[in-house]
Design a protein around this motif. Structure first.
Motif, short mmCIF file in Angstrom:
data_model
loop_
_atom_site.label_atom_id
_atom_site.label_comp_id
_atom_site.label_asym_id
_atom_site.label_seq_id
_atom_site.Cartn_x
_atom_site.Cartn_y
_atom_site.Cartn_z
N MET A 1 -47.57 -12.78 -27.63
CA MET A 1 -47.37 -11.33 -27.68
C MET A 1 -47.48 -10.81 -29.12
O MET A 1 -48.09 -9.77 -29.36
N LEU A 2 -46.92 -11.55 -30.07
CA LEU A 2 -47.05 -11.16 -31.47
C LEU A 2 -48.51 -11.17 -31.91
O LEU A 2 -48.96 -10.27 -32.63
N ALA A 3 -49.25 -12.17 -31.44
CA ALA A 3 -50.68 -12.23 -31.75
C ALA A 3 -51.41 -11.03 -31.15
O ALA A 3 -52.33 -10.47 -31.76
N GLY A 4 -51.00 -10.61 -29.95
CA GLY A 4 -51.60 -9.44 -29.33
C GLY A 4 -51.36 -8.18 -30.14
O GLY A 4 -52.26 -7.34 -30.30
N LEU A 5 -50.14 -8.03 -30.65
CA LEU A 5 -49.84 -6.88 -31.51
C LEU A 5 -50.69 -6.89 -32.76
O LEU A 5 -51.21 -5.85 -33.19
N LEU A 6 -50.84 -8.06 -33.37
CA LEU A 6 -51.67 -8.17 -34.57
C LEU A 6 -53.11 -7.80 -34.27
O LEU A 6 -53.76 -7.08 -35.05
N PHE A 7 -53.62 -8.23 -33.13
CA PHE A 7 -54.99 -7.92 -32.73
C PHE A 7 -55.19 -6.42 -32.60
O PHE A 7 -56.22 -5.87 -33.02
#
Length: 363
Positions: A203-209
């Motif tokens: 989920m954190l990676a999705g926010l960064l994306f």
């Protein structure tokens, strides 16, 4: 796989295919050669000998893609979301479950039907034989689905700090579970307690994306390369010092391993998707198509490996050349069967899915 809730990101399907291939290679190698034993002397081969890391990639990808979808509107319609998830997973999962209880019809008792909900704990029918063994992870995945809409809403209100606090909380929970569990390695490997942080990191990676798309477009290739190197090195260290196949049931390494593994894969995901990586039009289409079939590949590959061994053994002997030949042949058969499974089991139900993202301005 195309969705009504998000523009198509082919790199996500390509990574799904990679995850399925890693798990296939892992099971193929140990079925034909490795013997389900640790291979600490070959840490460079850990990405295959400990290829269960492909399951972690699947989990991180789930957190990633659902968080990206959640940013497209003002919320997730809970019932619609779960309906979509059931249409996506239940038909094929139930087919594999029914196969499991058919294989072991004389052992089956009526209460085993309850294992439909928890194929990752206890003594579920799907774990009675290698053929249906991969189904264990679906229960972990679906449990995450039950709470994801709430996690997405709280993250939308409170920001990434909410997810970071959850990660800190889970670290303490995992530490306590490690000391309390007699077989902590299996517990951390196969339950949401051990895997929840992988979804959160996704989920954190999705926010960064979503929030740093322009920055990732410039630096994504380098980030992906760094992620790949770190993943291979990290899995190699795990193979060398803390193989899943070691007899020790308590390995402190596994308290942090799921988190480390997820962070490495998150770098690969944000770099690969954000950098819009491409291998050429034809290769991209093939890899994306493999991702479309990835669920069927994952759920059926053990069946195909088992059938191939029963019918033909190891064609050409046991040397490296024979191993490569058998790998190619069994993989081709797996892809063909996955296509068939996707066409007759998955695709008809997928056409029934709808939107679950609440559009901006509705509230």
């Amino acid at each position: 796989m195309k969705s009504q809730n998000l523009r198509y990101i082919p790199q996500v399907d390509q990574l799904r295919f990679l995850a399925a291939l890693l798990v296939f290679a892992f099971h193929f190698f140990h079925s034909y050669k490795g013997g389900w034993a640790p291979l600490p002397q070959y840490p460079w081969f850990g990405i295959v000998s400990e290829g269960h890391t492909g399951v972690s990639l699947f989990f991180v990808l789930s957190g990633f893609i659902f968080m990206v979808i959640a940013t497209q509107g003002e919320g997730i319609a809970y019932r619609s979301f779960l309906r979509n998830r059931l249409l996506r997973i239940a038909p094929l999962f139930l087919a594999v479950f029914l196969l499991a209880i058919a294989i072991h019809r004389d052992r089956f008792v009526a209460t085993d039907l309850l294992y439909v909900f928890v194929t990752n704990i206890g003594d579920p029918p799907t774990s009675w034989h290698f053929v249906t063994g991969p189904a264990w992870s679906i229960s972990v995945e679906f449990t995450f689905y039950l709470v994801f809409p709430f996690l997405a809403e709280f993250t939308r209100r409170l920001g990434a700090a909410y997810l970071l606090k959850l990660l800190a909380l889970m670290l303490v929970v995992k530490l306590g579970a490690y000391f309390a569990s007699e077989n902590s390695k299996l517990m951390l490997y196969s339950t949401l307690v051990g895997r929840f942080d992988q979804f959160l990191i996704g989920m954190l990676a999705g926010l960064l994306f979503v929030l740093r798309s322009a920055w990732l477009e410039l630096r994504g290739r380098l980030i992906c390369l760094v992620g790949v190197v770190l993943t291979v090195v990290a899995v190699g260290l795990q193979a060398r010092h803390a193989s899943y196949f070691l007899p020790e049931q308590k390995q402190p390494f596994w308290i942090l391993w799921g988190t480390i593994e997820a962070l490495c894969w998150a770098l690969v995901i944000v770099g690969f998707t954000g950098g819009r990586m491409s291998f050429g039009a034809r290769a991209d289409r093939f890899l994306a198509q493999g991702g479309t079939w990835s669920f069927s590949i994952y759920m059926w590959h053990a069946l195909i490996i088992f059938i191939a061994l029963q019918l033909f053994g190891s064609i050409g002997g046991v040397g490296p050349a024979a191993l490569v030949l058998n790998f190619v042949l069994v993989l081709a058969a797996t892809l063909a069967f996955a296509w068939l499974s996707f066409t007759v089991i998955e695709q008809p139900f997928l056409s029934l899915r709808g939107r679950y993202v609440e559009p901006a301005g509705k509230n």
